[in-house]
Enzyme design. Structure first.
Site, PDB file in Angstrom:
ATOM      1  N   SER A 106     -22.094  18.957 -40.851  1.00 38.52           N
ATOM      2  CA  SER A 106     -23.309  18.603 -40.133  1.00 38.52           C
ATOM      3  C   SER A 106     -23.888  17.337 -40.739  1.00 38.52           C
ATOM      4  O   SER A 106     -23.901  17.172 -41.963  1.00 38.52           O
ATOM      5  CB  SER A 106     -24.341  19.737 -40.218  1.00 38.52           C
ATOM      6  OG  SER A 106     -25.611  19.300 -39.778  1.00 38.52           O
ATOM      7  N   SER A 141      -2.249  14.547  -2.884  1.00 38.34           N
ATOM      8  CA  SER A 141      -1.673  13.599  -3.837  1.00 38.34           C
ATOM      9  C   SER A 141      -2.608  13.237  -4.986  1.00 38.34           C
ATOM     10  O   SER A 141      -2.271  13.414  -6.154  1.00 38.34           O
ATOM     11  CB  SER A 141      -1.232  12.330  -3.102  1.00 38.34           C
ATOM     12  OG  SER A 141      -0.696  11.396  -3.997  1.00 38.34           O
ATOM     13  N   HIS A 156     -18.405  46.010 -28.705  1.00 33.19           N
ATOM     14  CA  HIS A 156     -19.706  45.491 -28.230  1.00 33.19           C
ATOM     15  C   HIS A 156     -20.347  44.598 -29.302  1.00 33.19           C
ATOM     16  O   HIS A 156     -21.558  44.397 -29.292  1.00 33.19           O
ATOM     17  CB  HIS A 156     -20.665  46.627 -27.867  1.00 33.19           C
ATOM     18  CG  HIS A 156     -20.035  47.726 -27.081  1.00 33.19           C
ATOM     19  ND1 HIS A 156     -19.846  47.664 -25.718  1.00 33.19           N
ATOM     20  CD2 HIS A 156     -19.494  48.912 -27.468  1.00 33.19           C
ATOM     21  CE1 HIS A 156     -19.242  48.763 -25.299  1.00 33.19           C
ATOM     22  NE2 HIS A 156     -19.008  49.541 -26.351  1.00 33.19           N
ATOM     23  N   SER A 173       9.830   9.586   0.682  1.00 32.73           N
ATOM     24  CA  SER A 173       9.098   9.358  -0.564  1.00 32.73           C
ATOM     25  C   SER A 173       9.062  10.595  -1.448  1.00 32.73           C
ATOM     26  O   SER A 173       9.123  10.514  -2.673  1.00 32.73           O
ATOM     27  CB  SER A 173       7.661   8.915  -0.259  1.00 32.73           C
ATOM     28  OG  SER A 173       7.660   7.692   0.437  1.00 32.73           O
ATOM     29  N   ASP A 210       3.397   3.273  -2.942  1.00 33.98           N
ATOM     30  CA  ASP A 210       3.948   3.201  -4.289  1.00 33.98           C
ATOM     31  C   ASP A 210       5.468   3.334  -4.322  1.00 33.98           C
ATOM     32  O   ASP A 210       6.152   2.625  -5.081  1.00 33.98           O
ATOM     33  CB  ASP A 210       3.295   4.249  -5.195  1.00 33.98           C
ATOM     34  CG  ASP A 210       3.422   5.672  -4.672  1.00 33.98           C
ATOM     35  OD1 ASP A 210       3.851   5.854  -3.522  1.00 33.98           O
ATOM     36  OD2 ASP A 210       3.078   6.609  -5.422  1.00 33.98           O
ATOM     37  N   ARG A 243       0.831  -1.208   0.000  1.00 38.02           N
ATOM     38  CA  ARG A 243       0.000   0.000   0.000  1.00 38.02           C
ATOM     39  C   ARG A 243       0.863   1.255   0.000  1.00 38.02           C
ATOM     40  O   ARG A 243       0.539   2.267   0.621  1.00 38.02           O
ATOM     41  CB  ARG A 243      -0.954   0.021   1.214  1.00 38.02           C
ATOM     42  CG  ARG A 243      -1.787  -1.232   1.402  1.00 38.02           C
ATOM     43  CD  ARG A 243      -2.758  -1.432   0.268  1.00 38.02           C
ATOM     44  NE  ARG A 243      -3.769  -0.384   0.198  1.00 38.02           N
ATOM     45  CZ  ARG A 243      -4.716  -0.313  -0.727  1.00 38.02           C
ATOM     46  NH1 ARG A 243      -4.765  -1.229  -1.697  1.00 38.02           N
ATOM     47  NH2 ARG A 243      -5.594   0.659  -0.719  1.00 38.02           N
TER      48      ARG A 243
END
Length: 484
Positions: free
Chosen positions: A289, A334, A159, A112, A87, A85
Site C-alpha cells: 500500500s 466478424s 457460510h 473468404s 481483407d 475494403r
C-alpha cells in the site's frame, strides 16, 4: 515526442491483456503474423491438394508459394485493404505480388471463410494446446501443496462461519478437483474441434464441383486432403458460409468455467490471507500500500479475480452471435469474434500463469491455524465430552445441561468481553466432569476431528489427479516469476 514519421506507441491505447499480462506465446497465437501466415499456408494446402487431384497447377507454382509463406508485406496489404475494403482479397493480391507465377491459382475455388474460419479453428486449437500444459502445471503445484499439508488440521467454514475441522490439504483438494474438471473440459473442447475444410461460398462445395467437372469423389477427397494437411482428423460435414457459431459457444463456455474455478480459488486465498492462515507469495521489496507500509495485499489473487470476471462475461458474445446468424451467415459476427475469441484465450492464459505463481509460493502459518482451532474446537468437542461422561457412568441429559450452561458462559466471554474461549477451563474447574478430566487432552486432539480428510487427499491425488497429469509430464518444469 516521437520523431516525424515515427509512431509513438505510448500515445495509443494498447490492450493490457497483451502489453501488460499475457505470455508471448499466446500473444503470438492471436497475432497478425500468425493469422496471415496461416492464410498463406491454407492457400498452399489447397493448391497442393488441387494439383494432386489433377488440376493444372505446376510444381513451380507450388514452390513459389512455399518460398513466400512468411514473406508478408504488411504495408502493402494494408494499402490494398484500404483500397479494396476486403481483407482477404487484399492478402490474395499481396501474396500474388510476390508469387507472380502462382497468382492465377491462389485461392482457386475458395471463399473468404476458407482462410478466415479455418485459420480461426487452427488458432483455437493451438490456444487450447498452450493453455492445457499451464493448467496441468497449476494442478501439479497444488497437488504437491495438498500432499504436504494433507494432515494439518484447519478450521472448516460453511457460510464463512466456523464449522467442523478439515485439513489444509483437503481444502486444497477442493480447488484441485474443480481444476481437474476444467482440464477435462478443455481437452474435450479441443478434441471436439473440427476443420471447416473446403466448402465454398454457402457450404455446398459448388465451385469445387465445377472445378472438378462434376466429380463428387474428387471434391470429397479435396476436403479430406486439406483437412489432414492442417492437422485435423475431421471436418464439419455441413457448414453454411461459416462453421456453426455454436462452436465458439462451446469454446468460450469451458474458458468461462475455468474463470469461475480460479475466481473461487483466489477468493478463498484472499479470505485466508485476511485470517492470516495462508498467504500468496510476497516479494522482498514489494509494496502492499502506498499509504500503509505494513500491508501485504493479496494482489495476485485479486488480479486473478478481476480478470476471471472478464473471462466469465465473454461467453455472452458467442451466445448472442450464434443466435442471430441468418441462414448461411451474416457478417455481424466478424468484429465481435475478433475481440471475444482472442480476449478469452489471452485472459485465461494470464490467470493461469498468475495462479501458477501463487501456487508455487503459498505460505502457511501453522501457529495461526492452531490458535483459531483452539478458539473454536472446545465447542465442537462437546459431543465427545458428553459421550465420554456417559461411558464414565454419567447421565446424558444432566451432562448436556451442564455443558449448555458452561458453553454459553464461555461464548459470552468471547463475544461480549473479547476474551479467549475458556470453555475447557470451566470444564476442568467443574467437579462434575472430574471422571474425564484426564481424557480432555485426547478428546481435544484436532486430528481426531478431521475424519478421513488425510486419507481422502492421498486417494484423490493418487487415483485421479496424478494420472490426469501424465500427458503433460514433459511440460511440468519451470517456475513463473511475474514481472508485474
Amino acid at each position: 515526442m516521437a520523431a516525424p514519421g515515427e509512431e509513438d506507441v505510448m500515445a495509443r491505447y494498447r490492450s493490457p491483456l497483451v502489453s501488460r499480462y499475457a505470455s508471448a506465446e499466446m500473444g503470438y497465437n492471436f497475432s497478425e503474423r500468425k493469422k496471415f501466415g496461416t492464410w498463406r499456408r491454407l492457400w498452399l494446402y489447397l493448391a497442393q491438394a488441387e494439383k494432386s487431384l489433377g488440376l493444372p497447377i505446376t510444381d513451380e507454382q507450388i514452390q513459389e508459394m512455399e518460398a513466400n509463406l512468411d514473406n508478408i508485406d504488411f504495408k502493402m496489404a494494408a494499402e490494398e485493404e484500404k483500397k479494396l475494403r476486403h481483407d482477404v482479397m487484399a492478402h490474395v493480391h499481396t501474396f500474388a505480388h510476390c508469387c507472380p507465377k502462382a497468382a492465377a491459382i491462389i485461392h482457386l475455388g475458395a471463399t473468404s471463410c476458407y482462410v478466415g474460419d479455418n485459420t480461426d479453428l487452427i488458432v483455437l486449437r493451438d490456444g487450447f494446446n498452450l493453455l492445457l500444459p499451464k493448467l496441468a502445471r497449476v494442478i501439479s503445484r497444488l497437488a504437491d501443496f495438498a500432499e504436504k499439508y494433507a494432515d494439518m488440521p484447519a478450521l472448516g467454514f460453511t457460510h464463512y462461519q466456523p464449522a467442523q475441522l478439515t485439513t489444509v490439504g483437503k481444502r486444497c483438494c477442493l480447488w484441485i478437483q474443480d481444476l481437474c474438471m476444467d482440464l477435462q473440459s478443455l481437452e474435450r473442447a479441443r478434441d471436439d474441434l473440427r476443420f471447416r475444410g473446403v466448402k465454398g461460398t454457402t457450404g455446398t462445395q459448388a465451385s469445387f464441383l465445377q472445378l472438378f467437372e462434376g466429380d463428387h469423389s474428387k471434391v470429397e477427397e479435396l476436403d479430406r486432403l486439406v483437412t489432414a494437411k492442417a492437422g485435423f482428423k475431421r471436418a464439419y460435414m455441413v457448414t453454411g458460409q461459416t462453421y456453426s457459431r455454436k462452436v465458439d459457444i462451446g469454446v468460450l463456455s469451458v474458458l468461462a468455467s475455468l474463470g469461475a474455478s480460479i475466481h473461487k480459488i483466489c477468493t478463498d486465498i484472499r479470505l485466508l490471507a485476511n485470517l492470516k492462515e495462508i498467504e500468496e507469495p510476497f516479494e522482498k521489496d514489494q509494496i502492499g500500500s502506498s499509504a500503509m507500509p505494513y500491508k501485504r495485499n493479496p494482489m495476485r489473487s485479486e488480479r486473478c479475480c478481476s480478470l476471471a470476471r472478464h473471462l466469465m462475461t465473454l461467453v455472452m458474445d458467442p451466445l448472442q452471435t450464434a443466435s442471430v446468424q441468418w441462414f448461411e451467415r451474416t457478417l455481424d459476427d466478424s468484429a465481435n469474434r475478433r475481440v471475444c475469441l482472442a480476449e478469452a484465450f489471452l485472459t485465461a492464459d494470464i490467470i493461469l500463469s498468475t495462479l501458477q505463481n501463487i501456487s508455487e509460493g503459498l505460505v502457511v502459518y501453522p501457529k495461526v491455524i492452531e490458535r483459531r482451532i483452539r478458539q473454536e474446537l472446545p465447542f465442537m468437542a462437546t459431543e465427545n465430552i458428553i459421550m465420554a461422561m456417559v461411558k464414565a457412568g454419567g447421565n446424558r441429559q444432566d451432562c448436556h445441561e451442564k455443558i449448555r450452561v458452561l458453553s454459553q458462559q464461555a461464548a459470552a466471554v468471547v463475544k461480549q468481553e473479547g476474551g479467549d474461549n475458556d470453555f475447557i477451563a470451566r470444564v476442568r474447574a467443574d467437579s462434575y466432569f472430574s471422571p474425564i478430566h484426564k481424557q480432555l487432552e485426547s478428546l481435544l486432539d484436532p486430528s481426531s476431528f478431521t475424519g478421513r480428510a488425510p486419507q481422502q487427499v492421498a486417494k484423490f491425488l493418487k487415483e485421479e489427479v496424478r494420472p490426469a497429469l501424465i500427458p503433460y509430464q514433459s511440460k511440468m518444469g519451470g517456475k513463473i516469476d511475474l514481472e508485474l
